[in-house]
Design an enzyme around this catalytic site. Structure first.
Site, PDB file in Angstrom:
ATOM      1  N   LEU A  49       0.626 -31.399 -52.344  1.00 41.53           N
ATOM      2  CA  LEU A  49       1.481 -31.871 -51.264  1.00 41.53           C
ATOM      3  C   LEU A  49       1.493 -30.904 -50.083  1.00 41.53           C
ATOM      4  O   LEU A  49       1.586 -31.321 -48.926  1.00 41.53           O
ATOM      5  CB  LEU A  49       2.907 -32.079 -51.784  1.00 41.53           C
ATOM      6  CG  LEU A  49       3.064 -33.057 -52.956  1.00 41.53           C
ATOM      7  CD1 LEU A  49       4.530 -33.205 -53.332  1.00 41.53           C
ATOM      8  CD2 LEU A  49       2.462 -34.415 -52.631  1.00 41.53           C
ATOM      9  N   VAL A  63       4.748 -16.159 -54.244  1.00 35.18           N
ATOM     10  CA  VAL A  63       6.062 -16.218 -53.594  1.00 35.18           C
ATOM     11  C   VAL A  63       7.166 -15.559 -54.407  1.00 35.18           C
ATOM     12  O   VAL A  63       8.286 -15.400 -53.906  1.00 35.18           O
ATOM     13  CB  VAL A  63       6.466 -17.671 -53.244  1.00 35.18           C
ATOM     14  CG1 VAL A  63       5.522 -18.265 -52.218  1.00 35.18           C
ATOM     15  CG2 VAL A  63       6.557 -18.528 -54.496  1.00 35.18           C
ATOM     16  N   TYR A  91      13.657 -26.261 -64.713  1.00 40.78           N
ATOM     17  CA  TYR A  91      13.113 -26.912 -63.521  1.00 40.78           C
ATOM     18  C   TYR A  91      14.215 -27.619 -62.735  1.00 40.78           C
ATOM     19  O   TYR A  91      14.316 -27.471 -61.509  1.00 40.78           O
ATOM     20  CB  TYR A  91      12.027 -27.903 -63.943  1.00 40.78           C
ATOM     21  CG  TYR A  91      11.337 -28.591 -62.790  1.00 40.78           C
ATOM     22  CD1 TYR A  91      10.452 -27.896 -61.978  1.00 40.78           C
ATOM     23  CD2 TYR A  91      11.559 -29.940 -62.520  1.00 40.78           C
ATOM     24  CE1 TYR A  91       9.802 -28.525 -60.916  1.00 40.78           C
ATOM     25  CE2 TYR A  91      10.915 -30.583 -61.468  1.00 40.78           C
ATOM     26  CZ  TYR A  91      10.037 -29.860 -60.670  1.00 40.78           C
ATOM     27  OH  TYR A  91       9.406 -30.493 -59.619  1.00 40.78           O
ATOM     28  N   ASP A  98      -0.661 -19.184 -50.363  1.00 38.49           N
ATOM     29  CA  ASP A  98      -0.988 -19.732 -51.676  1.00 38.49           C
ATOM     30  C   ASP A  98      -1.653 -18.647 -52.512  1.00 38.49           C
ATOM     31  O   ASP A  98      -2.170 -17.655 -51.963  1.00 38.49           O
ATOM     32  CB  ASP A  98      -1.927 -20.932 -51.520  1.00 38.49           C
ATOM     33  CG  ASP A  98      -1.837 -21.906 -52.686  1.00 38.49           C
ATOM     34  OD1 ASP A  98      -1.401 -23.046 -52.486  1.00 38.49           O
ATOM     35  OD2 ASP A  98      -2.201 -21.518 -53.814  1.00 38.49           O
TER      36      ASP A  98
END
Length: 262
Positions: A17, A60, A167, A36
């Protein structure tokens, strides 16, 4: 808000995405800084998009890695003269696991930390480090807008399934911080929007078995299919261009409400 001739920082920008978003914004005249872990994919995307794209290898969950990427992006935009128009915090992972398994063993804290560190901490860390370079940008348009923060939650934030405790917690937190973030940034002319997709074609869903994917598609109302990456990218573009979208979570899910179990 205008997209053309502005720089957008996209985490998870070399695949799925995030990549679809990068391509869409680039096609509308944006400069894109792609963060990334996959350096090979990142190099290929930069070759595809040309000098309007820059890749930074970033985990990240690593504050220093984010800092270096932001520093590199700022150095790049000083050369291009294209100010930061927004951040798309798209990096995310899913690692399913029951909070207590069949052997009466609790979910490992390393599993929980891994998911939270990328999906929640990584999102907030990227945003906080990018913001000082957005708040000082020249305001644009009749509303004096400086930019937009776009985060990615999930339908699991609202109706997570069995095995999605970590999650769902991470994505639910992202959804819940949207309004206070918008309130914090309102005086700076910066908006905050969260997109909560359901089942979309992505690297994460490629790991699902055919049976699981079909079960999820059956829970969709209409259309009876997984979302396509360009549909997500269009929602990002709409969130940038429509200044009245602020402090809200947009469900992009085909009216899907996930069942408790597959």
């Amino acid at each position: 808000m205008k997209i053309a001739n502005r720089t957008f920082i996209i985490s998870g920008g070399a695949s799925g995405l995030g990549l679809a978003t990068a391509r869409d914004l680039h096609a509308h005249g944006a400069y894109v800084a792609l963060l990334d872990l996959n350096s090979d994919a990142g190099s290929e995307i930069v070759s595809e998009l040309g000098n309007h794209a820059k890749f930074f290898e970033v985990d990240v969950s690593d504050t220093d890695a984010i800092a270096k990427a932001i520093e590199g992006t700022v150095a790049w935009l000083k050369k291009t003269g294209k100010p930061i128009g927004g951040v798309v915090a798209g990096a995310g992972v899913g690692m399913p696991g029951l909070i207590i398994d069949k052997k009466n063993e609790p979910l490992s804290i390393s599993n929980i930390d891994f998911v939270l560190n990328i999906n929640l901490r990584g999102t907030l860390d990227l945003i906080r480090q990018a913001l000082p370079h957005m708040t000082t940008a020249q305001p644009d348009g009749p509303d004096g807008e400086r930019g937009v923060i776009i985060m990615v939650a999930s339908s699991a934030a609202f109706d997570g399934q069995m095995g999605q405790v970590a999650y769902a917690a991470s994505k639910g937190a992202v959804a819940s911080l949207t309004l206070p973030l918008a309130r914090d940034l309102s005086k700076h002319g910066i908006r905050a929007v969260t997109i909560a997709p359901a089942l979309f074609e992505s690297n994460m869903t490629k790991l699902l078995s055919g049976k699981v994917k079909q079960s999820l598609e059956n829970a969709m109302e209409f259309p009876k299919r997984a979302g396509q990456a360009p549909e997500f990218a269009r929602m990002v573009r709409d969130s940038i261009e429509n200044s009245m979208l602020n402090g809200t979570v947009i469900r992009l899910d085909g009216a899907m409400r996930m069942p408790a179990r597959l």
